[in-house]
Motif scaffolding. Structure first.
Motif, PDB file in Angstrom:
ATOM      1  N   LYS A  49     -29.459  36.276   6.535  1.00 43.64           N
ATOM      2  CA  LYS A  49     -28.417  37.162   7.060  1.00 43.64           C
ATOM      3  C   LYS A  49     -27.113  36.415   7.367  1.00 43.64           C
ATOM      4  CE  LYS A  49     -31.809  40.198   9.187  1.00 43.64           C
ATOM      5  NZ  LYS A  49     -32.466  40.537  10.449  1.00 43.64           N
ATOM      6  N   ASP A  50     -27.038  35.163   6.945  1.00 42.09           N
ATOM      7  CA  ASP A  50     -25.847  34.341   7.174  1.00 42.09           C
ATOM      8  C   ASP A  50     -25.482  34.238   8.659  1.00 42.09           C
ATOM      9  OD1 ASP A  50     -25.425  33.738   4.432  1.00 42.09           O
ATOM     10  OD2 ASP A  50     -24.485  35.708   4.159  1.00 42.09           O
ATOM     11  N   THR A  51     -26.487  34.084   9.496  1.00 43.02           N
ATOM     12  CA  THR A  51     -26.264  33.927  10.926  1.00 43.02           C
ATOM     13  C   THR A  51     -25.498  32.630  11.185  1.00 43.02           C
ATOM     14  OG1 THR A  51     -28.318  35.099  11.382  1.00 43.02           O
ATOM     15  CG2 THR A  51     -27.450  33.761  13.172  1.00 43.02           C
ATOM     16  N   TYR A  52     -24.665  32.657  12.193  1.00 42.78           N
ATOM     17  CA  TYR A  52     -23.858  31.503  12.581  1.00 42.78           C
ATOM     18  C   TYR A  52     -24.748  30.268  12.719  1.00 42.78           C
ATOM     19  CZ  TYR A  52     -20.342  28.867  15.232  1.00 42.78           C
ATOM     20  OH  TYR A  52     -19.438  27.925  15.659  1.00 42.78           O
ATOM     21  N   CYS A  53     -24.338  29.160  12.090  1.00 45.91           N
ATOM     22  CA  CYS A  53     -25.155  27.944  11.993  1.00 45.91           C
ATOM     23  C   CYS A  53     -25.664  27.446  13.348  1.00 45.91           C
ATOM     24  CB  CYS A  53     -24.375  26.830  11.308  1.00 45.91           C
ATOM     25  SG  CYS A  53     -23.985  27.173   9.590  1.00 45.91           S
ATOM     26  N   ASP A  54     -24.809  27.445  14.358  1.00 48.19           N
ATOM     27  CA  ASP A  54     -25.210  26.948  15.666  1.00 48.19           C
ATOM     28  C   ASP A  54     -26.379  27.756  16.234  1.00 48.19           C
ATOM     29  OD1 ASP A  54     -24.647  25.015  17.837  1.00 48.19           O
ATOM     30  OD2 ASP A  54     -24.299  26.866  18.987  1.00 48.19           O
ATOM     31  N   ASP A  55     -26.379  29.051  16.003  1.00 47.27           N
ATOM     32  CA  ASP A  55     -27.475  29.906  16.473  1.00 47.27           C
ATOM     33  C   ASP A  55     -28.780  29.568  15.745  1.00 47.27           C
ATOM     34  OD1 ASP A  55     -25.667  31.127  18.162  1.00 47.27           O
ATOM     35  OD2 ASP A  55     -25.305  32.824  16.811  1.00 47.27           O
ATOM     36  N   VAL A  56     -28.684  29.287  14.455  1.00 48.03           N
ATOM     37  CA  VAL A  56     -29.872  28.913  13.674  1.00 48.03           C
ATOM     38  C   VAL A  56     -30.402  27.570  14.163  1.00 48.03           C
ATOM     39  CG1 VAL A  56     -30.775  28.409  11.372  1.00 48.03           C
ATOM     40  CG2 VAL A  56     -29.059  30.212  11.663  1.00 48.03           C
ATOM     41  N   ILE A  57     -29.498  26.630  14.378  1.00 46.88           N
ATOM     42  CA  ILE A  57     -29.906  25.297  14.842  1.00 46.88           C
ATOM     43  C   ILE A  57     -30.582  25.389  16.211  1.00 46.88           C
ATOM     44  CG2 ILE A  57     -29.016  23.050  15.609  1.00 46.88           C
ATOM     45  CD1 ILE A  57     -26.899  23.396  13.298  1.00 46.88           C
ATOM     46  N   THR A  58     -30.070  26.233  17.081  1.00 46.36           N
ATOM     47  CA  THR A  58     -30.689  26.437  18.394  1.00 46.36           C
ATOM     48  C   THR A  58     -32.114  26.955  18.244  1.00 46.36           C
ATOM     49  OG1 THR A  58     -28.555  26.834  19.431  1.00 46.36           O
ATOM     50  CG2 THR A  58     -30.491  27.708  20.582  1.00 46.36           C
ATOM     51  N   GLN A  59     -32.318  27.893  17.319  1.00 47.54           N
ATOM     52  CA  GLN A  59     -33.659  28.432  17.084  1.00 47.54           C
ATOM     53  C   GLN A  59     -34.573  27.364  16.484  1.00 47.54           C
ATOM     54  OE1 GLN A  59     -34.691  31.376  18.191  1.00 47.54           O
ATOM     55  NE2 GLN A  59     -36.735  30.860  17.516  1.00 47.54           N
ATOM     56  N   ILE A  60     -34.031  26.522  15.611  1.00 46.49           N
ATOM     57  CA  ILE A  60     -34.820  25.428  15.027  1.00 46.49           C
ATOM     58  C   ILE A  60     -35.256  24.465  16.131  1.00 46.49           C
ATOM     59  CG2 ILE A  60     -34.698  23.377  13.549  1.00 46.49           C
ATOM     60  CD1 ILE A  60     -32.923  25.087  11.639  1.00 46.49           C
ATOM     61  N   ALA A  61     -34.342  24.134  17.044  1.00 47.23           N
ATOM     62  CA  ALA A  61     -34.675  23.230  18.148  1.00 47.23           C
ATOM     63  C   ALA A  61     -35.786  23.818  19.020  1.00 47.23           C
ATOM     64  CB  ALA A  61     -33.435  22.943  18.989  1.00 47.23           C
ATOM     65  N   SER A  62     -35.725  25.108  19.263  1.00 46.21           N
ATOM     66  CA  SER A  62     -36.751  25.781  20.050  1.00 46.21           C
ATOM     67  C   SER A  62     -38.115  25.699  19.345  1.00 46.21           C
ATOM     68  CB  SER A  62     -36.351  27.236  20.273  1.00 46.21           C
ATOM     69  OG  SER A  62     -37.385  27.941  20.899  1.00 46.21           O
ATOM     70  N   THR A  63     -38.096  25.886  18.047  1.00 47.10           N
ATOM     71  CA  THR A  63     -39.335  25.830  17.264  1.00 47.10           C
ATOM     72  C   THR A  63     -39.908  24.416  17.252  1.00 47.10           C
ATOM     73  OG1 THR A  63     -38.517  27.654  15.906  1.00 47.10           O
ATOM     74  CG2 THR A  63     -40.341  26.370  15.005  1.00 47.10           C
ATOM     75  N   GLN A  64     -39.033  23.429  17.108  1.00 45.85           N
ATOM     76  CA  GLN A  64     -39.497  22.034  17.147  1.00 45.85           C
ATOM     77  C   GLN A  64     -40.134  21.711  18.497  1.00 45.85           C
ATOM     78  OE1 GLN A  64     -35.779  20.186  15.990  1.00 45.85           O
ATOM     79  NE2 GLN A  64     -36.619  19.642  13.986  1.00 45.85           N
ATOM     80  N   SER A  65     -39.534  22.202  19.561  1.00 42.95           N
ATOM     81  CA  SER A  65     -40.079  21.985  20.894  1.00 42.95           C
ATOM     82  C   SER A  65     -41.463  22.621  21.023  1.00 42.95           C
ATOM     83  CB  SER A  65     -39.125  22.552  21.935  1.00 42.95           C
ATOM     84  OG  SER A  65     -39.653  22.415  23.224  1.00 42.95           O
ATOM     85  N   ALA A  66     -41.612  23.813  20.480  1.00 45.52           N
ATOM     86  CA  ALA A  66     -42.910  24.503  20.522  1.00 45.52           C
ATOM     87  C   ALA A  66     -43.968  23.723  19.740  1.00 45.52           C
ATOM     88  CB  ALA A  66     -42.770  25.921  19.984  1.00 45.52           C
ATOM     89  N   LEU A  67     -43.586  23.179  18.595  1.00 47.61           N
ATOM     90  CA  LEU A  67     -44.522  22.358  17.811  1.00 47.61           C
ATOM     91  C   LEU A  67     -44.889  21.084  18.566  1.00 47.61           C
ATOM     92  CD1 LEU A  67     -43.340  22.583  14.096  1.00 47.61           C
ATOM     93  CD2 LEU A  67     -45.613  23.137  14.992  1.00 47.61           C
ATOM     94  N   ASN A  68     -43.912  20.491  19.239  1.00 44.63           N
ATOM     95  CA  ASN A  68     -44.196  19.303  20.039  1.00 44.63           C
ATOM     96  C   ASN A  68     -45.197  19.612  21.141  1.00 44.63           C
ATOM     97  OD1 ASN A  68     -42.518  17.652  18.533  1.00 44.63           O
ATOM     98  ND2 ASN A  68     -40.774  17.883  19.924  1.00 44.63           N
ATOM     99  N   SER A  69     -45.114  20.798  21.716  1.00 48.55           N
ATOM    100  CA  SER A  69     -46.068  21.199  22.757  1.00 48.55           C
ATOM    101  C   SER A  69     -47.483  21.293  22.195  1.00 48.55           C
ATOM    102  CB  SER A  69     -45.666  22.533  23.383  1.00 48.55           C
ATOM    103  OG  SER A  69     -44.477  22.389  24.111  1.00 48.55           O
ATOM    104  N   VAL A  70     -47.614  21.833  20.998  1.00 51.55           N
ATOM    105  CA  VAL A  70     -48.932  21.906  20.345  1.00 51.55           C
ATOM    106  C   VAL A  70     -49.462  20.495  20.110  1.00 51.55           C
ATOM    107  CG1 VAL A  70     -50.148  22.574  18.226  1.00 51.55           C
ATOM    108  CG2 VAL A  70     -48.564  24.177  19.306  1.00 51.55           C
ATOM    109  N   ALA A  71     -48.603  19.611  19.597  1.00 51.17           N
ATOM    110  CA  ALA A  71     -49.024  18.234  19.343  1.00 51.17           C
ATOM    111  C   ALA A  71     -49.444  17.543  20.637  1.00 51.17           C
ATOM    112  CB  ALA A  71     -47.894  17.464  18.658  1.00 51.17           C
TER     113      ALA A  71
END
Length: 108
Positions: A49-71
């Motif tokens: 949907k061509d979402t603003y890059c900063d918003d996508v990066i914020t969501q990526i950071a959140s996902t990485q944090s969630a994966l780190n919690s699983v690890a």
């Protein structure tokens, strides 16, 4: 040690290596992974949907944090069960394995 106990998380070296998490731990991990899977789909949708890059990066950071919690949950259980059991059985290579695993996690 009883083969069916909760602390028998590691296979005999001659057997296939498996972990044996309690049903509560498995449920927790699966719930977290399902949420992460949804986050990944959301990120894909944001890109489409061509979402603003900063918003996508914020969501990526959140996902990485969630994966780190699983690890972290997996590593904690591994240290408290498999590694302790192996060290108690005289397997000093268990420490080297954990150090390599931690190194892999820290590269991320």
């Amino acid at each position: 040690m009883d083969k069916n106990s909760n602390h028998d998380h590691c296979a005999n070296p001659s057997e296939e290596r498996k972990s044996h998490h309690s049903n509560d731990v498995k449920k927790n991990l699966v719930t977290r992974l399902n949420r992460i899977e949804g986050q990944i789909r959301g990120i894909k949708g944001m890109i489409e949907k061509d979402t603003y890059c900063d918003d996508v990066i914020t969501q990526i950071a959140s996902t990485q944090s969630a994966l780190n919690s699983v690890a972290k949950i997996l590593l904690e259980g591994h240290l408290k069960s498999c590694i302790v059991d192996r060290i108690n059985a005289g397997d000093s290579e268990a420490v080297d394995e954990v150090l390599i695993t931690i190194e892999k996690l820290m590269k991320k």
